[in-house]
Design an enzyme around this catalytic site. Sequence first.
Site, short mmCIF file in Angstrom:
data_model
loop_
_atom_site.label_atom_id
_atom_site.label_comp_id
_atom_site.label_asym_id
_atom_site.label_seq_id
_atom_site.Cartn_x
_atom_site.Cartn_y
_atom_site.Cartn_z
N GLU A 151 -34.27 -1.04 -24.08
CA GLU A 151 -35.62 -1.28 -23.58
C GLU A 151 -36.11 -2.68 -23.94
O GLU A 151 -36.72 -3.37 -23.13
CB GLU A 151 -36.59 -0.24 -24.15
CG GLU A 151 -36.28 1.19 -23.76
CD GLU A 151 -35.44 1.91 -24.80
OE1 GLU A 151 -35.72 3.09 -25.06
OE2 GLU A 151 -34.49 1.28 -25.34
N ALA A 171 15.94 7.77 -20.09
CA ALA A 171 16.89 8.46 -20.96
C ALA A 171 17.10 7.78 -22.30
O ALA A 171 17.49 8.42 -23.28
CB ALA A 171 18.23 8.60 -20.23
N ARG A 192 -7.17 -5.59 -23.31
CA ARG A 192 -7.11 -6.84 -22.57
C ARG A 192 -8.19 -6.87 -21.50
O ARG A 192 -8.49 -5.85 -20.87
CB ARG A 192 -5.75 -7.03 -21.90
CG ARG A 192 -4.62 -7.32 -22.87
CD ARG A 192 -3.41 -7.90 -22.15
NE ARG A 192 -2.88 -7.01 -21.15
CZ ARG A 192 -1.94 -6.09 -21.37
NH1 ARG A 192 -1.46 -5.95 -22.60
NH2 ARG A 192 -1.51 -5.33 -20.40
N PRO A 229 4.62 12.45 -27.10
CA PRO A 229 4.50 13.89 -26.85
C PRO A 229 4.15 14.72 -28.09
O PRO A 229 3.35 15.65 -28.00
CB PRO A 229 5.89 14.26 -26.31
CG PRO A 229 6.41 12.99 -25.71
CD PRO A 229 5.88 11.89 -26.58
#
Length: 342
Positions: free
Chosen positions: A57, A168, A211, A274
């Site tokens: 404000e 992999a 960034r 994970p």
Amino acid sequence: MTGSIDWSSAMREAIDLAGSLDVDCAGNPRVGCVIVADDGRVVGRGHHRGAGTAHAEVVALADAGPAARGATAIVTLEPCRHSGRTGPCTQALLDAGVARVVYAVDDPGEQAGGGAEVLRAAGVEVITGVESGAARWAARAWFHARTHGRPWVTLKSAVSLDGRVADATGGPTTITGAESRVYAHRWRALVDAIVVGTGTVLADDPALTARAQDGGRHPHTPLRVVVGARPLPAGARVLDDAAATHLHRDHDLGALMAGLHAREVQHVLVEGGPTLAAAFLDAGLVDEVLWFVAPFILGDGPIALPALERMLDVDVRDVLVMGEDVVVEGTLRGGSDVHGHR
């Protein structure tokens, strides 16, 4: 709507200001304010940039100058009535001579709340509840921290179509495209802390900084948090002087959240692998998901999540297309009582 002023439209502009990226909340809410003249023109704009700085404000009133007299102040949170690091916004509004205050959400604080009654007692017209859901969502981390005593947690993951987070080799794998990466860094600039596990640091050596869109470092630098007991190489980028880093040397996520709350961290972005993601989900500590899906199939490699203790429902808030990627944003169903749209 009164006269030519559309309260909802003006409030949405104030909410956009509250979401500005140059904010370091440190225990304070995100608040935006616009000053609107009787003919509907916005004559002042402002948002709170962090603890110890002028409230929204006050910034908007300064921007409006003499045009604030007789105008309407539209603000996302009820103006405060107490003196803390800065003076009461109610007094600033009265001194500026505003005729009307429109705000979205009541301030629940015992000291700061009650500003509406102060303004009414001084003869200012007060209108409440305009775009309250969206305004509450903009300040969701603050409301959540006050209610639950821990930060709001956003879990981010980037996966292939077959749900894998790396190839992999298990090493650093570029999953998302350039537009998604810019968007992810925008999220980093919105939060107070980024959390990963030691496994992510050892595999990817991330900098964990935000960034800006031009590729330079964003002025707001979240706290970097690494969870786990494994030692980190002395040259790990997360240990450099680009930002502060907290090493949480055990796997007690409850203690981690309590410690971050004590440091006035309100919004946490979990970017770990994970194992850490599953730990946060199983502990019931995830409030929101940010899921990037890229249009290719890896065929092998670590999957986004191991087995969870239970199925979790997500209320999808938005589905965005970022270049060739799809981003799903949503809140965990049955979790926080903070709802709305970003």
